[in-house]
Design an enzyme around this catalytic site. Sequence first.
Site, PDB file in Angstrom:
ATOM      1  N   ASN A  81       4.914  -4.629  -5.168  1.00  0.00           N
ATOM      2  CA  ASN A  81       3.841  -3.816  -4.619  1.00  0.00           C
ATOM      3  C   ASN A  81       4.436  -2.419  -4.390  1.00  0.00           C
ATOM      4  O   ASN A  81       5.134  -2.186  -3.412  1.00  0.00           O
ATOM      5  CB  ASN A  81       3.365  -4.445  -3.302  1.00  0.00           C
ATOM      6  CG  ASN A  81       2.213  -3.694  -2.684  1.00  0.00           C
ATOM      7  OD1 ASN A  81       1.842  -2.604  -3.135  1.00  0.00           O
ATOM      8  ND2 ASN A  81       1.642  -4.266  -1.639  1.00  0.00           N
ATOM      9  N   ARG A 102       0.980  -5.582  -8.080  1.00  0.00           N
ATOM     10  CA  ARG A 102      -0.290  -5.241  -7.436  1.00  0.00           C
ATOM     11  C   ARG A 102      -0.708  -3.859  -7.936  1.00  0.00           C
ATOM     12  O   ARG A 102       0.070  -2.913  -7.885  1.00  0.00           O
ATOM     13  CB  ARG A 102      -0.104  -5.208  -5.928  1.00  0.00           C
ATOM     14  CG  ARG A 102      -1.340  -4.713  -5.233  1.00  0.00           C
ATOM     15  CD  ARG A 102      -1.109  -4.594  -3.741  1.00  0.00           C
ATOM     16  NE  ARG A 102      -2.338  -4.131  -3.118  1.00  0.00           N
ATOM     17  CZ  ARG A 102      -2.366  -3.247  -2.116  1.00  0.00           C
ATOM     18  NH1 ARG A 102      -1.251  -2.739  -1.635  1.00  0.00           N
ATOM     19  NH2 ARG A 102      -3.517  -2.886  -1.600  1.00  0.00           N
ATOM     20  N   HIS A 113      -8.657  -4.784  -1.124  1.00  0.00           N
ATOM     21  CA  HIS A 113      -8.101  -5.978  -0.467  1.00  0.00           C
ATOM     22  C   HIS A 113      -8.639  -7.252  -1.108  1.00  0.00           C
ATOM     23  O   HIS A 113      -8.681  -8.309  -0.476  1.00  0.00           O
ATOM     24  CB  HIS A 113      -8.486  -6.050   1.044  1.00  0.00           C
ATOM     25  CG  HIS A 113      -7.838  -5.035   1.923  1.00  0.00           C
ATOM     26  ND1 HIS A 113      -8.485  -4.514   3.031  1.00  0.00           N
ATOM     27  CD2 HIS A 113      -6.627  -4.456   1.885  1.00  0.00           C
ATOM     28  CE1 HIS A 113      -7.686  -3.656   3.641  1.00  0.00           C
ATOM     29  NE2 HIS A 113      -6.543  -3.611   2.960  1.00  0.00           N
ATOM     30  N   ARG A 146      -7.219   5.638   9.209  1.00  0.00           N
ATOM     31  CA  ARG A 146      -8.366   6.098   8.402  1.00  0.00           C
ATOM     32  C   ARG A 146      -9.663   6.061   9.206  1.00  0.00           C
ATOM     33  O   ARG A 146      -9.869   5.156  10.013  1.00  0.00           O
ATOM     34  CB  ARG A 146      -8.545   5.202   7.167  1.00  0.00           C
ATOM     35  CG  ARG A 146      -7.426   5.331   6.176  1.00  0.00           C
ATOM     36  CD  ARG A 146      -7.608   4.364   5.004  1.00  0.00           C
ATOM     37  NE  ARG A 146      -6.354   3.710   4.722  1.00  0.00           N
ATOM     38  CZ  ARG A 146      -6.221   2.564   4.051  1.00  0.00           C
ATOM     39  NH1 ARG A 146      -7.283   1.952   3.570  1.00  0.00           N
ATOM     40  NH2 ARG A 146      -5.042   2.047   3.852  1.00  0.00           N
ATOM     41  N   GLU A 179      -0.987 -12.375   0.307  1.00  0.00           N
ATOM     42  CA  GLU A 179      -1.316 -11.675  -0.931  1.00  0.00           C
ATOM     43  C   GLU A 179      -0.250 -11.884  -1.997  1.00  0.00           C
ATOM     44  O   GLU A 179      -0.559 -11.969  -3.181  1.00  0.00           O
ATOM     45  CB  GLU A 179      -1.508 -10.176  -0.644  1.00  0.00           C
ATOM     46  CG  GLU A 179      -2.772  -9.917   0.148  1.00  0.00           C
ATOM     47  CD  GLU A 179      -2.865  -8.512   0.700  1.00  0.00           C
ATOM     48  OE1 GLU A 179      -2.289  -8.269   1.776  1.00  0.00           O
ATOM     49  OE2 GLU A 179      -3.490  -7.653   0.057  1.00  0.00           O
TER      50      GLU A 179
END
Length: 405
Positions: free
Chosen positions: A16, A97, A186, A247, A390
């Site tokens: 990732n 990813r 996601h 965010r 993940e």
Amino acid sequence: MTDSPIVRPGAVLVINAGSSSLKYQIVDPLTEDVYADGLAERIGEKTSSIKHECGGREQKIELSLPDHRAAIAKVMELFAGDGVNLTQAGLVAVGHRVVHGGRSFHEPTLVTPFVREEIARIAPLAPLHNPPNLVGIDAVTELLPDVPAVVVFDTAFFHDLPAESSTYALNADVAKEYAIRRYGFHGTSHAYVSRRAAEFLNRPYDEVNQIVLHLGNGASMSAIRGGRPIDTTMGMTPLEGLVMGTRTGDIDPGITFQLARVAGMSIDDIDRLYNKESGLKGLCGDNDFRSVLERVDAGDEAAELAFGVYLHRLRHYIGAYLIELGHVDAIVFTAGVGENAVAVRAEGLKDLENFGIVIDADRNAVRSPEPRVISTDDSAITVLVVPTNEELEIARQSAAVVDGG
Ligand code: AMP
């Protein structure tokens, strides 16, 4: 060493790559054994660091890593120091990813020169994410040329959102020309967690309606009807929706015009403001949820407001998704905040008895790495905590692509 190698054949190296970081894990997609895990940070800065764990031994080193290639070369050196030669470890795949699959990709895909070009072509859709993902792909492929590389997209799970939920009410010609739609992110986590939740409930995946809350530093929620997502809170980019660590989540687009015209901010300034200096951090100075909650307990007003704004948006979407789905079997919490923050689950679902949602305070207080129920036995909707994974999902999907190919 050979009769009990640290990394057994059949494992997948999961990569990732972020703009200045590189997370990696070596995991067996079948046994779920994790052989190694690591994180290189501050790549390209004066001092970088690597936290590397392999065969039960953990190392933390500070060094200079000018780019991702240097980081991966160093990681391979660390593996060699552990007695693991990655080129001969029997890896079945490297699973990368990739954040944005645009309109082109809706399933995990073997990397070919064409696929690589296509990821580069759609990079403008995710200028902060896809370019570092590509750098990671190139760097690992150069060092492990004989291991098949697979890309797993964050957007893939949401590729077939119904048109009314994926379409912005934006001028249709402009939207078409610039591929502007709600993509959702996601997806790997929402896919893993929703499947795991159905398994845990002992119900067929395609018969369960669920609301999944992935609450980490980034946060998103999805409404899944019988295994198919029908809505999600993130949109064209991972900025839309819930309040996150740094965010904004949903914001009136008019604020952008105001900041440009009145405050004289550039697009890059506003991008940074919305992505890195807002959310919980922008409201109270802290984006780590543990600190926010400690400050709430101590009566800190800014932290209380940040927590209140966070919960308000969360409940807004829970309400929306209850209506969209009509019938809901399960509400599922996952990721750092969702798995650990007892108060977020308690306050997020407070006073919803009329909607068939009743949290059991004792069950909610349990800390465990296992999936668990936190609602009462007579709650019409079952509320679950299901830890996400993940890396395992990327490993499984990558191995499946290589098997199928
Ligand atoms: P993630 O992005 O999934 O790694 O989640 C990171 C977030 O989870 C951070 O905001 C952490 O503060 C939060 N987190 C981790 N552990 C806890 C905990 N025990 N209580 C509250 N928040 C936590």
